[in-house]
Structure formats: structure tokens, C-alpha cells
Motif scaffolding. Structure first.
Motif, PDB file in Angstrom:
ATOM      1  N   TYR A 178       0.820  -1.205   0.000  1.00 10.24           N
ATOM      2  CA  TYR A 178       0.000   0.000   0.000  1.00 10.24           C
ATOM      3  C   TYR A 178       0.861   1.264   0.000  1.00 10.24           C
ATOM      4  CZ  TYR A 178      -4.094  -2.848   1.219  1.00 10.24           C
ATOM      5  OH  TYR A 178      -5.115  -3.762   1.211  1.00 10.24           O
ATOM      6  N   VAL A 179       2.030   1.201   0.606  1.00  9.07           N
ATOM      7  CA  VAL A 179       2.875   2.388   0.695  1.00  9.07           C
ATOM      8  C   VAL A 179       3.285   2.849  -0.700  1.00  9.07           C
ATOM      9  CG1 VAL A 179       5.049   3.337   1.545  1.00  9.07           C
ATOM     10  CG2 VAL A 179       3.734   1.761   2.985  1.00  9.07           C
ATOM     11  N   ALA A 181       2.078   1.885  -3.615  1.00 10.78           N
ATOM     12  CA  ALA A 181       0.932   2.113  -4.499  1.00 10.78           C
ATOM     13  C   ALA A 181       0.313   3.486  -4.255  1.00 10.78           C
ATOM     14  CB  ALA A 181      -0.107   1.011  -4.294  1.00 10.78           C
ATOM     15  N   THR A 182       0.154   3.861  -2.978  1.00 12.88           N
ATOM     16  CA  THR A 182      -0.420   5.170  -2.660  1.00 12.88           C
ATOM     17  C   THR A 182       0.525   6.284  -3.072  1.00 12.88           C
ATOM     18  OG1 THR A 182      -1.604   4.207  -0.778  1.00 12.88           O
ATOM     19  CG2 THR A 182      -1.375   6.601  -0.820  1.00 12.88           C
ATOM     20  N   SER A 183       1.812   6.104  -2.826  1.00 10.54           N
ATOM     21  CA  SER A 183       2.796   7.108  -3.233  1.00 10.54           C
ATOM     22  C   SER A 183       2.770   7.327  -4.740  1.00 10.54           C
ATOM     23  CB  SER A 183       4.195   6.669  -2.778  1.00 10.54           C
ATOM     24  OG  SER A 183       5.174   7.599  -3.175  1.00 10.54           O
ATOM     25  N   ASP A 184       2.604   6.250  -5.497  1.00  7.25           N
ATOM     26  CA  ASP A 184       2.552   6.356  -6.955  1.00  7.25           C
ATOM     27  C   ASP A 184       1.318   7.144  -7.412  1.00  7.25           C
ATOM     28  OD1 ASP A 184       4.901   4.957  -7.162  1.00  7.25           O
ATOM     29  OD2 ASP A 184       3.954   3.051  -7.698  1.00  7.25           O
ATOM     30  N   VAL A 185       0.187   6.931  -6.741  1.00  8.30           N
ATOM     31  CA  VAL A 185      -1.027   7.677  -7.105  1.00  8.30           C
ATOM     32  C   VAL A 185      -0.827   9.160  -6.823  1.00  8.30           C
ATOM     33  CG1 VAL A 185      -3.474   8.010  -6.610  1.00  8.30           C
ATOM     34  CG2 VAL A 185      -2.546   5.699  -6.744  1.00  8.30           C
ATOM     35  N   VAL A 186      -0.231   9.483  -5.671  1.00  9.27           N
ATOM     36  CA  VAL A 186       0.064  10.879  -5.355  1.00  9.27           C
ATOM     37  C   VAL A 186       1.004  11.465  -6.419  1.00  9.27           C
ATOM     38  CG1 VAL A 186       1.168  12.438  -3.700  1.00  9.27           C
ATOM     39  CG2 VAL A 186      -0.309  10.584  -2.886  1.00  9.27           C
ATOM     40  N   TRP A 305     -13.376   3.754 -12.097  1.00 13.54           N
ATOM     41  CA  TRP A 305     -12.729   4.683 -11.176  1.00 13.54           C
ATOM     42  C   TRP A 305     -11.211   4.508 -11.214  1.00 13.54           C
ATOM     43  CZ3 TRP A 305     -15.970   8.200  -9.245  1.00 13.54           C
ATOM     44  CH2 TRP A 305     -17.315   7.868  -9.143  1.00 13.54           C
ATOM     45  N   THR A 306     -10.495   5.615 -11.171  1.00 14.96           N
ATOM     46  CA  THR A 306      -9.037   5.557 -11.045  1.00 14.96           C
ATOM     47  C   THR A 306      -8.698   4.935  -9.696  1.00 14.96           C
ATOM     48  OG1 THR A 306      -8.800   7.523 -12.414  1.00 14.96           O
ATOM     49  CG2 THR A 306      -6.919   6.908 -11.043  1.00 14.96           C
ATOM     50  N   ARG A 307      -7.721   4.027  -9.686  1.00 19.68           N
ATOM     51  CA  ARG A 307      -7.466   3.249  -8.460  1.00 19.68           C
ATOM     52  C   ARG A 307      -6.171   2.473  -8.616  1.00 19.68           C
ATOM     53  NH1 ARG A 307     -10.956   0.945 -11.916  1.00 19.68           N
ATOM     54  NH2 ARG A 307     -10.814  -1.276 -12.408  1.00 19.68           N
ATOM     55  N   PHE A 308      -5.810   1.763  -7.560  1.00 24.94           N
ATOM     56  CA  PHE A 308      -4.845   0.688  -7.726  1.00 24.94           C
ATOM     57  C   PHE A 308      -5.507  -0.614  -7.301  1.00 24.94           C
ATOM     58  CE2 PHE A 308      -3.440   2.494  -3.539  1.00 24.94           C
ATOM     59  CZ  PHE A 308      -3.695   1.407  -2.726  1.00 24.94           C
ATOM     60  N   SER A 309      -5.045  -1.683  -7.919  1.00 23.43           N
ATOM     61  CA  SER A 309      -5.679  -2.988  -7.725  1.00 23.43           C
ATOM     62  C   SER A 309      -4.791  -3.896  -6.903  1.00 23.43           C
ATOM     63  CB  SER A 309      -5.961  -3.633  -9.094  1.00 23.43           C
ATOM     64  OG  SER A 309      -6.602  -4.895  -8.935  1.00 23.43           O
ATOM     65  N   LEU A 310      -5.391  -4.547  -5.899  1.00 20.14           N
ATOM     66  CA  LEU A 310      -4.651  -5.479  -5.054  1.00 20.14           C
ATOM     67  C   LEU A 310      -4.469  -6.814  -5.764  1.00 20.14           C
ATOM     68  CD1 LEU A 310      -5.783  -3.357  -3.012  1.00 20.14           C
ATOM     69  CD2 LEU A 310      -5.919  -5.235  -1.348  1.00 20.14           C
ATOM     70  N   PRO A 311      -3.295  -7.411  -5.683  1.00 18.77           N
ATOM     71  CA  PRO A 311      -3.068  -8.733  -6.285  1.00 18.77           C
ATOM     72  C   PRO A 311      -3.620  -9.823  -5.369  1.00 18.77           C
ATOM     73  CG  PRO A 311      -1.057  -7.990  -5.234  1.00 18.77           C
ATOM     74  CD  PRO A 311      -2.069  -6.885  -5.047  1.00 18.77           C
ATOM     75  N   ARG A 312      -4.941  -9.872  -5.200  1.00 18.39           N
ATOM     76  CA  ARG A 312      -5.539 -10.712  -4.166  1.00 18.39           C
ATOM     77  C   ARG A 312      -5.273 -12.196  -4.371  1.00 18.39           C
ATOM     78  NH1 ARG A 312     -11.500  -8.253  -4.185  1.00 18.39           N
ATOM     79  NH2 ARG A 312     -10.888  -7.775  -6.314  1.00 18.39           N
ATOM     80  N   LEU A 337       6.295 -10.881   3.399  1.00 18.14           N
ATOM     81  CA  LEU A 337       6.409 -10.634   1.954  1.00 18.14           C
ATOM     82  C   LEU A 337       5.411  -9.548   1.573  1.00 18.14           C
ATOM     83  CD1 LEU A 337       7.437 -11.400  -0.911  1.00 18.14           C
ATOM     84  CD2 LEU A 337       5.571 -13.074  -0.998  1.00 18.14           C
ATOM     85  N   THR A 338       5.884  -8.572   0.794  1.00 17.04           N
ATOM     86  CA  THR A 338       5.018  -7.504   0.299  1.00 17.04           C
ATOM     87  C   THR A 338       4.932  -7.603  -1.215  1.00 17.04           C
ATOM     88  OG1 THR A 338       5.692  -6.068   2.134  1.00 17.04           O
ATOM     89  CG2 THR A 338       4.640  -5.021   0.246  1.00 17.04           C
ATOM     90  N   VAL A 339       3.706  -7.580  -1.746  1.00 19.16           N
ATOM     91  CA  VAL A 339       3.465  -7.790  -3.174  1.00 19.16           C
ATOM     92  C   VAL A 339       3.011  -6.470  -3.813  1.00 19.16           C
ATOM     93  CG1 VAL A 339       2.210  -9.152  -4.876  1.00 19.16           C
ATOM     94  CG2 VAL A 339       2.777 -10.167  -2.647  1.00 19.16           C
ATOM     95  N   PRO A 340       3.592  -6.071  -4.953  1.00 16.79           N
ATOM     96  CA  PRO A 340       3.202  -4.802  -5.597  1.00 16.79           C
ATOM     97  C   PRO A 340       1.752  -4.805  -6.056  1.00 16.79           C
ATOM     98  CG  PRO A 340       5.282  -5.631  -6.478  1.00 16.79           C
ATOM     99  CD  PRO A 340       4.694  -6.744  -5.663  1.00 16.79           C
ATOM    100  N   CYS A 341       1.139  -3.616  -6.022  1.00 15.44           N
ATOM    101  CA  CYS A 341      -0.197  -3.428  -6.575  1.00 15.44           C
ATOM    102  C   CYS A 341      -0.083  -2.901  -8.009  1.00 15.44           C
ATOM    103  CB  CYS A 341      -0.995  -2.440  -5.717  1.00 15.44           C
ATOM    104  SG  CYS A 341      -1.216  -2.946  -4.001  1.00 15.44           S
ATOM    105  N   THR A 342      -1.211  -2.860  -8.712  1.00 17.17           N
ATOM    106  CA  THR A 342      -1.232  -2.418 -10.108  1.00 17.17           C
ATOM    107  C   THR A 342      -2.049  -1.132 -10.238  1.00 17.17           C
ATOM    108  OG1 THR A 342      -1.106  -4.713 -10.876  1.00 17.17           O
ATOM    109  CG2 THR A 342      -1.849  -3.050 -12.468  1.00 17.17           C
TER     110      THR A 342
END
Length: 359
Positions: A178-179, A181-186, A305-312, A337-342
Motif C-alpha cells: 500500500y505504501v 501504491a499510494t505514493s505512486d497515485v500521489v 474509477w481511477t485506483r490501484f488494484s490489489l493482487p488478491r 512478503l510484500t506484493v506490488p499493486c497495479t
């Protein structure tokens, strides 16, 4: 009927008689847990042998007697995952766990609650119910921290889907990043000229919320912007998000973009859709908006909606793989383990509108 010939199932009283111990001792041995360590090893072996001979939970007792495993993985959720308004959010997690468990050659046991949703507990009845399985994948937002701590203290093998922490020690988890992914949206918003970005955070101070806030702060710092604490706000119920809120933020704070945490049900998206239908606030013409996660039941027919998607599904698969690895270690240690979001561009973010500067 007494003449039916049906054999009575053995009880713990029968085991106690066969092993020559008290029923309380049998209960401690069969249920396991920290208290079972007080039982002398010869006594424990005698109880397990008697249980196996009588056919009491033979599949568990016999394997325990041999020091083996059940080759069974568990899945436990801290809240119901099958209600209509939440099943779309949880479905990829459940599917990923099921498919990867089969790929690893294990059977899967779903632990459902033996009490109401509010009283859902791993230790219902006094013992760790998860011990029927070799190890367990845990899932859920509203966790019982004291139960996670108890599992850590027991050295019971488990992996949480999502970053979780307890003071009593480190636990194994697979989380979404989330860190970053949120930073990228900002970063994308600042690239489009936005300087007044409001972060609408969840009230509960959970790890995912803290990670998103950290990403918000890091994204502003990377763009050379100071954090205005007045632009970090909470809302008790996302269903209450209204055009009045957005107009207030625009008029009082000069906000041109909003970041908001989605819910696991449709409350937030329904509120946003109602605003869009009302035409008092237009996204992105009047204000850009981005979701810090997935809408729970998005389909191509709905607004993108603009967003990021979790690799669930990937997170669930990685959790099962991690659990199997932990089971193979003589003295397993916690893993994280931390997995990147899209990032999903969507259509609710655009260039910052030109407005007069606040005095």
C-alpha cells in the motif's frame, strides 16, 4: 433401537479408562495447547495410543502418535466472507488459497465460526481449533490481536493475508504494498498539477490504513510538497460521503483531488455513484478522485474509477507457499512478503482545475 447393531462412538471417558488416566488428562492431550505441555510424555503417548485403538479421531490421533502430519491446511477468517455485499472482495483470496493448496498436494479445511460473527474466535471452547490442520492461512480485517499473539506464543504455523503486527512477537504475512501504491497515485496527481490533495482515511487505525497514510506522505515529499495535516481527514461511514463534503473541501481547503480508502462492500462506490448521478460534483472536472484499492464488485458496465488494484489471488497463493515452506522447517521463523499493486488509470482523475489561490 437397542438391536440395531450400531456401534457407539468412543468418548474421552472410554479413552481415560483404557489409558488409566483421568478424563481431564485426556482432554488436555487431545485438545493440545500450552497446557498439554504439562502432561508427561509417557502419559501423552498412552492417551494417544488409546485414542487410536478405540478409533477416537483416529486420523488425528494416529498421526500425532507417529509425530506425522495430517497433510491438511486450514483457512480461517475473522469475519464472514460469504455475505452478498462482501463475497466479490473475498472471492479471489479464497480461490487463490484453494488452488494453491491443491497444487501443493494438501487438502483444505475451512474453519467456520461455532458462534455468532461478533463472537468468532479461534479459541472457542478453550482450545486452538486450528490444530486440526498442520498450519493455517488467516484472513480478515477485524482481527483479534490477542488470538494472533496466542498463536505466535504457541509457535503454531500460520500466515496472515495482509500485514498484521502484534507486540508479543513477529508473525508471518503476505501483504499488499500500500505504501508504494499510494505514493505512486500521489505522484500521478502531482504530475497533473494537483497540489491540494485530500486523503480521506478510515477511522480504524489498522496496518493497511497506516501504510496508505505513509504512502500519501512519501508521495507528497517526493513531489517537494509539505503535508498539510488538515488535508488528512476521516469519515465514520463511507456511505455518508456526499456532494456537500466535496464542495466543502473544495471551497474551504482548495482541494483539487481526493484519495479515499474503499470498503469491502459497496457503500463507498454507491455513494460516489449517487454523487455522479446528482451532477453537483463532476469527477474529474470539478475534482479528481482515486480509490486506494479495488471496488469490491466492479464490472466493465460500471464506472472505471481511477485506483490501484490489489493482487488478491497472488497474495493468497504466496501465503499458501509460505505456509508450506514454514512447515518444512525444523524451527520455522516468521517471514514477511510484500506484493506490488497495479495502477489502474480509470477515468476519474484529470488535470488540476484552474482556481483562484486561497488568501
Amino acid at each position: 433401537m437397542s438391536g440395531s447393531g450400531r456401534r457407539r462412538r468412543p468418548t474421552q471417558v472410554d479413552i481415560a479408562r483404557r489409558a488409566g488416566v483421568s478424563q481431564a488428562t485426556v482432554s488436555l492431550v487431545i485438545s493440545g495447547g500450552a497446557a498439554a505441555d504439562q502432561i508427561a510424555e509417557p502419559t501423552r503417548q498412552a492417551v494417544l495410543a488409546a485414542a487410536a485403538e478405540l478409533g477416537y479421531a483416529a486420523n488425528v490421533a494416529a498421526r500425532s502418535l507417529k509425530g506425522g502430519r495430517n497433510h491438511l491446511l486450514g483457512l480461517y477468517t475473522f469475519e464472514p466472507v460469504f455475505p452478498t455485499d462482501q463475497r466479490d472482495f473475498y472471492y479471489p483470496f479464497l480461490l487463490g488459497v484453494e488452488e494453491e493448496t491443491a497444487a501443493q498436494g494438501y487438502d483444505l479445511l475451512l474453519f467456520s465460526s461455532v458462534s455468532s460473527a461478533a463472537d468468532r474466535s479461534i479459541y472457542a471452547g478453550g482450545g486452538n481449533r486450528l490444530k486440526l490442520a498442520d498450519g493455517c492461512v488467516l484472513l480478515g480485517r477485524n482481527v483479534r490481536r490477542e488470538e494472533l499473539a496466542a498463536l505466535v506464543q504457541e509457535d503454531f504455523p500460520f500466515v496472515f493475508i495482509g500485514r498484521r503486527e502484534v507486540e508479543e512477537g513477529q508473525l508471518s504475512y503476505v501483504g499488499a504494498d500500500y505504501v508504494a501504491a499510494t505514493s505512486d497515485v500521489v505522484g500521478e496527481l502531482t504530475r497533473l498539477g494537483h497540489r491540494r490533495i485530500l486523503y480521506l482515511r478510515a477511522i480504524e487505525d489498522t496496518e493497511p490504513t497506516r501504510d496508505r497514510e505513509q504512502g500519501y506522505r512519501e508521495g507528497l515529499a517526493a513531489a517537494g510538497l509539505e503535508v498539510d495535516e488538515s488535508l488528512i481527514q476521516g469519515l465514520d461511514d463511507p456511505a455518508e460521503l456526499s456532494a456537500e463534503h466535496v464542495e466543502h473541501w473544495i471551497g474551504v481547503y482548495g482541494v483539487t483531488a481526493i484519495l479515499v480508502e474503499p470498503t469491502e462492500d459497496n457503500r463507498l462506490v454507491d455513494a460516489l455513484t449517487a454523487m455522479t448521478d446528482g451532477e453537483r460534483v463532476r469527477f474529474p472536472e470539478d475534482c479528481s478522485i482515486a480509490l486506494l484499492g479495488d471496488p469490491p464488485s466492479w464490472t466493465p458496465e460500471q464506472r472505471d474509477w481511477t485506483r490501484f488494484s490489489l493482487p488478491r489471488s497472488q497474495m493468497a497463493r504466496e501465503a499458501v507457499r509460505m505456509l508450506v515452506d514454514l512447515l518444512g522447517e525444523p524451527q520455522p521463523t516468521s517471514r514477511q512478503l510484500t506484493v506490488p499493486c497495479t495502477y489502474v488509470p480509470g477515468d476519474s482523475v484529470g488535470p488540476a482545475p484552474v482556481r483562484e489561490e486561497l488568501p
